[in-house]
Design a protein around this motif. Structure first.
Motif, PDB file in Angstrom:
ATOM      1  N   VAL A 250       0.879  -1.169   0.000  1.00  0.00           N
ATOM      2  CA  VAL A 250       0.000   0.000   0.000  1.00  0.00           C
ATOM      3  C   VAL A 250       0.918   1.220   0.000  1.00  0.00           C
ATOM      4  O   VAL A 250       1.887   1.225   0.756  1.00  0.00           O
ATOM      5  N   GLN A 291     -21.363  -1.659   5.235  1.00  0.00           N
ATOM      6  CA  GLN A 291     -19.967  -1.899   4.821  1.00  0.00           C
ATOM      7  C   GLN A 291     -19.095  -0.659   4.994  1.00  0.00           C
ATOM      8  O   GLN A 291     -18.302  -0.311   4.124  1.00  0.00           O
ATOM      9  N   VAL A 292     -19.271   0.022   6.120  1.00  0.00           N
ATOM     10  CA  VAL A 292     -18.451   1.191   6.437  1.00  0.00           C
ATOM     11  C   VAL A 292     -17.377   0.771   7.440  1.00  0.00           C
ATOM     12  O   VAL A 292     -17.707   0.300   8.542  1.00  0.00           O
ATOM     13  N   TYR A 293     -16.121   0.907   7.031  1.00  0.00           N
ATOM     14  CA  TYR A 293     -14.964   0.582   7.879  1.00  0.00           C
ATOM     15  C   TYR A 293     -13.761   1.325   7.308  1.00  0.00           C
ATOM     16  O   TYR A 293     -13.740   1.707   6.143  1.00  0.00           O
ATOM     17  N   PRO A 294     -12.742   1.540   8.144  1.00  0.00           N
ATOM     18  CA  PRO A 294     -11.577   2.302   7.671  1.00  0.00           C
ATOM     19  C   PRO A 294     -10.809   1.578   6.562  1.00  0.00           C
ATOM     20  O   PRO A 294     -10.601   0.364   6.631  1.00  0.00           O
ATOM     21  N   GLN A 295     -10.394   2.359   5.552  1.00  0.00           N
ATOM     22  CA  GLN A 295      -9.578   1.859   4.449  1.00  0.00           C
ATOM     23  C   GLN A 295      -8.455   2.870   4.182  1.00  0.00           C
ATOM     24  O   GLN A 295      -8.717   4.072   4.155  1.00  0.00           O
ATOM     25  N   PRO A 296      -7.226   2.411   3.934  1.00  0.00           N
ATOM     26  CA  PRO A 296      -6.136   3.348   3.627  1.00  0.00           C
ATOM     27  C   PRO A 296      -6.476   4.328   2.497  1.00  0.00           C
ATOM     28  O   PRO A 296      -6.216   5.529   2.623  1.00  0.00           O
ATOM     29  N   LEU A 297      -7.069   3.840   1.400  1.00  0.00           N
ATOM     30  CA  LEU A 297      -7.352   4.739   0.271  1.00  0.00           C
ATOM     31  C   LEU A 297      -8.210   5.925   0.691  1.00  0.00           C
ATOM     32  O   LEU A 297      -8.100   7.014   0.133  1.00  0.00           O
ATOM     33  N   TRP A 323      -9.982  -2.054  14.372  1.00  0.00           N
ATOM     34  CA  TRP A 323      -9.186  -1.838  13.162  1.00  0.00           C
ATOM     35  C   TRP A 323      -8.960  -0.343  13.015  1.00  0.00           C
ATOM     36  O   TRP A 323      -9.921   0.424  12.985  1.00  0.00           O
TER      37      TRP A 323
END
Lengths: 354, 354
Positions: A250, A291-297, A323
């Motif tokens: 990433v 489906q809401v959760y932290p993502q790097p992008l 997370w």
């Protein structure tokens, strides 16, 4: 200091340095003058700050004459050599390297967690390791409410944590792989070690070099720095911390799977979510149904730490999985540095220590 | 069965099915005849097996007439519909889907761990979830020596775990990102949910869909299946297991950061390394001084589970961190399936259950 501060950025051309410049431009710190310092090979370049064109100067001890505040991201060796020179000349320095972090005279600060530690500074304040910062931002609200007992963390760390060249190398390797060529590796997993492996489409469970006990220095940093920031002492036995640090393909944005045990076994998942939603510097992104959760992008270029996937360990009351994602170059480095400087200014702590 | 078995592969054209075919060709199972079964849309295609060209046939209940052994990787719905038809016709089936795994009459088997469970089969044997298999291969030697108390796992799972199309999607997204185009997402994180996000250069902390308690089914599978395989009961309280499952931008090869607590607090890091080095199906790759540790790129096309980065949790005697990598399509699916069939043959357990 009514009219503001004479500021210098040391290491102004790196991945973090350029972001310190951008964060400073958006900060509340009144800047009277700005020097941009780097190695001799960057001399001749310029950078913009609030519409002004500023030349890059070679960093030398005398560069700090007349400087009030240094924001440094130039690696451990230069931090060790030059920051005492800056302090000798009356400056206060916030440093990104690991060089000063374990010095008992140097506060190690995450403003959401231990801003009060700034009061004891002797001229140098250390910015913690990127993966530690975002973790303690997520842990502090639980610690305040319930008391922290144990932390077990596995990291998913972005290539840019190893610098701009590691980031470039990841993208180059990815293109090589997609072209069916063999991947070249000259930097990752870490410049400081002998062998280099491809990160693109791979996982490298090595960040920094190894100690005799099998842990990497990155893992040791997470264990010791968490204790120093949250309990004032890197060897505190008030909390247990263990870490596994893994580099993932990433570019920007570290992820962390954090298992945390608090003293109050009555804490529920909903309680933890409510605390995190209200915590400074935290954005709770935790809505599995949508489906809401932290993502790097999604975290790139954001100052906040994003926390989600909060779950109770059904078999261990008081233990939770979560997370945590943040932009490792901003909250993990440039923004936390500028945020420390804002706190110093607010508390009127930018004074000569000579 | 002196002359061998009449074998059928159900789902022969998928990412796992093609690997079952290849593993079967290298196995010790005597194959008298081989049928390749798939959906109607694959009819017309052929595959090779030991130099023979075999046509793909449409899978129907009557396809299993005269078949002794079915190796299935066709998803849960077809496994639920067709495998009882196969058993009714005298076949024994090893299934890769999650459909039968929690059925108390169905053994859930990893040959290195619980081959004795095969003796109780009623025609169907389930192959566990990919991320569970490699973890229990690494845990079993510690359990045998010291007794397992608790497992906390964070996974780094490859795109191919979601099928060939997810794997293709990852590569397409990576090229889009490198071209400066926006990434398209139609499959990942999971076909079974509404929203789709890019995985390339990103992390997706969702594998399969969500339950009410916030865990995904993938995480629940790891918790329940570990207990069923190692303790004979998916609700066993003899061990505590919790999991966080994350999809990473890797085509093949799952990584796992495993924190394990054993009952014997005198266990040392060197002991654990020695046990793992001698364990069946495990390759210990743990030489930090020479930067030797498991990596997905090195595990591709290998049958073994690679374990490294073994470290004692200094603050918790009897607790260890380790890093486990395996080819999710081989040990995590095709090879474990064929390996179960080899065990069945060796124990003479391929008999009609009618």
């Amino acid at each position: 200091m009514d009219e503001g501060y004479h500021v210098a950025i040391l290491g102004a051309t790196g991945a973090v340095g350029t972001r310190i410049l951008a964060q400073l431009a958006q900060s509340t710190i009144p800047v009277k003058s700005l020097k941009l310092l780097a190695s001799a090979r960057s001399v001749g370049q310029t950078r913009q700050f609030k519409g002004q064109v500023i030349p890059i100067e070679e960093a030398k001890p005398t560069s700090f004459d007349g400087v009030d505040l240094v924001l440094a991201s130039a690696g451990g060796q230069l931090a060790g050599e030059l920051l005492p020179e800056a302090v000798k000349r009356g400056a206060v320095a916030v440093d990104n390297s690991s060089y000063w972090r374990m010095d008992p005279k140097v506060p190690l600060v995450v403003p959401e967690v231990n801003p009060e530690a700034l009061a004891d500074h002797h001229g140098i304040i250390a910015n913690p390791n990127c993966s530690t910062i975002q973790m303690v931002v997520g842990l502090e609200p639980l610690h305040k409410a319930y008391g922290l007992k144990q932390v077990i963390v596995s990291t998913y760390q972005a290539a840019s944590g190893a610098g701009q060249r590691a980031w470039d190398e990841l993208l180059q390797q990815a293109q090589q792989h997609l072209n069916g060529e063999s991947q070249t590796a000259e930097i990752l997993p870490t410049k400081g070690d002998k062998k280099h492996y491809p990160l693109a489409f791979n996982l490298l469970p090595q960040i920094d070099t190894f100690q005799d006990d099998g842990y990497t220095y990155e893992e040791q940093k997470m264990m010791q720095e968490t204790k120093k920031i949250m309990f004032g002492d890197p060897t505190s036995t008030q909390v247990k911390v263990t870490a596994t640090a893994v580099r993932v393909p990433v570019p920007v944005g570290h992820g962390e799977s954090v298992y945390v045990t608090v003293a109050d076994e009555s804490a529920t998942r909903a309680d933890v979510q409510r605390l995190l939603a209200a915590a400074p510097g935290v954005v709770l992104e935790d809505d599995p149904a949508n489906q809401v959760y932290p993502q790097p992008l999604n975290a790139v270029d954001k100052r906040e730490t994003f926390v989600g996937r909060v779950r109770a360990d059904i078999e261990n009351p008081g233990s939770f999985n979560m997370w945590v994602v943040s932009d490792n170059l901003l909250k993990g480095a440039a923004w936390n540095t500028v945020q420390i400087a804002e706190e110093l200014a607010k508390r009127d702590l930018i004074h000569s220590q000579v």
